[in-house]
Design an enzyme around this catalytic site. Structure first.
Site, PDB file in Angstrom:
ATOM      1  N   MET A 144     -11.411  -6.064   4.623  1.00  8.91           N
ATOM      2  CA  MET A 144     -10.675  -5.133   5.474  1.00  8.91           C
ATOM      3  C   MET A 144     -10.455  -5.796   6.831  1.00  8.91           C
ATOM      4  SD  MET A 144     -10.205  -2.453   3.631  1.00  8.91           S
ATOM      5  CE  MET A 144      -9.323  -1.587   4.921  1.00  8.91           C
ATOM      6  N   HIS A 169      -8.136   0.956  -4.599  1.00  9.12           N
ATOM      7  CA  HIS A 169      -9.098   0.705  -3.527  1.00  9.12           C
ATOM      8  C   HIS A 169      -9.827   2.011  -3.250  1.00  9.12           C
ATOM      9  CE1 HIS A 169      -9.568  -0.246   1.092  1.00  9.12           C
ATOM     10  NE2 HIS A 169     -10.720  -0.110   0.473  1.00  9.12           N
ATOM     11  N   SER A 203       0.856  -1.192   0.000  1.00  9.59           N
ATOM     12  CA  SER A 203       0.000   0.000   0.000  1.00  9.59           C
ATOM     13  C   SER A 203       0.887   1.237   0.000  1.00  9.59           C
ATOM     14  CB  SER A 203      -0.895   0.017   1.240  1.00  9.59           C
ATOM     15  OG  SER A 203      -1.407   1.327   1.408  1.00  9.59           O
ATOM     16  N   ASP A 235      -6.570  -6.561   3.800  1.00  2.00           N
ATOM     17  CA  ASP A 235      -5.991  -5.218   3.863  1.00  2.00           C
ATOM     18  C   ASP A 235      -6.095  -4.656   5.275  1.00  2.00           C
ATOM     19  OD1 ASP A 235      -5.222  -2.590   3.434  1.00  2.00           O
ATOM     20  OD2 ASP A 235      -6.823  -2.116   2.023  1.00  2.00           O
ATOM     21  N   MET A 260     -12.170   4.337  -1.443  1.00 10.02           N
ATOM     22  CA  MET A 260     -12.893   4.625  -0.199  1.00 10.02           C
ATOM     23  C   MET A 260     -13.525   5.989  -0.398  1.00 10.02           C
ATOM     24  SD  MET A 260      -9.939   3.125   2.319  1.00 10.02           S
ATOM     25  CE  MET A 260      -8.707   3.239   1.013  1.00 10.02           C
ATOM     26  N   HIS A 307      -0.903  -1.359  -4.447  1.00  4.60           N
ATOM     27  CA  HIS A 307      -2.204  -1.073  -3.820  1.00  4.60           C
ATOM     28  C   HIS A 307      -2.332   0.434  -3.617  1.00  4.60           C
ATOM     29  CE1 HIS A 307      -5.817  -2.094  -1.502  1.00  4.60           C
ATOM     30  NE2 HIS A 307      -5.446  -1.153  -0.647  1.00  4.60           N
ATOM     31  N   ASP A 355      -4.620   3.487  -2.384  1.00  2.00           N
ATOM     32  CA  ASP A 355      -5.739   3.830  -1.496  1.00  2.00           C
ATOM     33  C   ASP A 355      -6.277   5.218  -1.787  1.00  2.00           C
ATOM     34  OD1 ASP A 355      -6.056   1.539   0.289  1.00  2.00           O
ATOM     35  OD2 ASP A 355      -4.016   2.002   0.955  1.00  2.00           O
ATOM     36  N   MET A 371      -8.971   7.982  -0.751  1.00  2.00           N
ATOM     37  CA  MET A 371      -9.854   8.396   0.360  1.00  2.00           C
ATOM     38  C   MET A 371     -10.349   9.815   0.120  1.00  2.00           C
ATOM     39  SD  MET A 371      -7.690   6.981   3.601  1.00  2.00           S
ATOM     40  CE  MET A 371      -6.868   5.386   3.566  1.00  2.00           C
TER      41      MET A 371
END
Ligand code: DX5
Ligand code: ZN
Length: 226
Positions: free
Chosen positions: A139, A68, A9, A177, A70, A34, A36, A38
């Site tokens: 998660m 990913h 990540s 994760d 979010m 990975h 992320d 957000m």
């Protein structure tokens, strides 16, 4: 023999040297980037978007990029990530009004699709859409921040999902994760995961983003998966 994949990540990388950090961790034997995303709305933190994904591709990263999401809403941003070079796009069912449509949209855009389950999210979201999913991401922390501790109840949930995947006969990756480190990755693999996200366990190993240590730590994870 399971085809295990290590997915660093980049949340724990040094963002001022992101291209170099990704090159170094991939050169050390990691498999998947990975990524992320957000939005300070679905989760209480704000990170990076399609521009940064595109920048990594332009930098020369050819490994799969596992985006990913979010974010809420989800659909608007999917074509942008597809254009930016995403390989996988995963999202949380709670963040989409129409989960089946969002899964279809991801595949229409030429990416692999995935659903992400928070620690308290029911696996019932898989009912009726399993054939539209390329990856299931469990998660093992509540989403929003790196550096949290692995929630042990995830192991049971992994075993349940492993059975669902195996019974279906479908080609679906099972990713985990949050809080994945050298000392627990073996147990997590035994519970059924095949794709392992690790942020602080890889980049911040030794707490100094030292690229000389990446070979060591990725190697230790591989050994723990044998
Ligand atoms: C948390 C993110 C994770 C996080 C993992 O919301 O989805 O990918 O970066 O970080 P570690 O490995 O430090 O728990
Ligand atoms: Zn993540």
């Amino acid at each position: 023999m399971t085809n295990f994949a290590i997915a660093p990540s980049i949340l724990a990388a040094d963002f001022a040297r992101l291209g170099e950090e990704v090159d170094n961790i991939l050169a050390s034997g990691a498999d998947i980037v990975h990524f992320d995303v957000m939005d300070n709305h679905y989760v209480p933190n704000l990170t990076i978007g399609p521009l940064v994904c595109e920048a990594l591709r332009n930098h020369g990263v050819t490994a799969p990029i596992d985006v990913h999401l979010m974010v809420k809403p989800v659909d608007r941003i999917i074509p942008d990530f597809a254009k930016a070079g995403a390989s996988y796009i995963t999202f949380h069912p709670e963040a989409s009004e129409h989960v089946d449509r969002t899964l279809g949209l991801i595949r229409e855009q030429g990416c692999k699709s995935g659903l992400v389950f928070n620690p308290s999210t029911s696996l019932s979201h898989l009912d009726y859409v399993l054939d539209k999913v390329d990856m299931i991401l469990l998660m093992s922390v509540n989403p929003g921040f790196g550096g949290q501790s692995f929630i042990p109840a995830t192991l049971d949930k992994l075993r349940q999902v492993r059975k669902i995947i195996d019974d279906s006969g479908l080609d679906i990756r099972l990713e985990v994760d949050g809080g994945v480190k050298v000392d627990n990755i073996g147990e997590i693999a035994a519970a059924g995961a095949d794709t392992f996200v690790s942020g602080s366990g890889l980049f911040a190993f030794g707490n100094d983003n030292d690229p000389n240590q990446y070979d060591t730590i990725v190697g230790q994870m591989r050994d723990a998966l044998k």
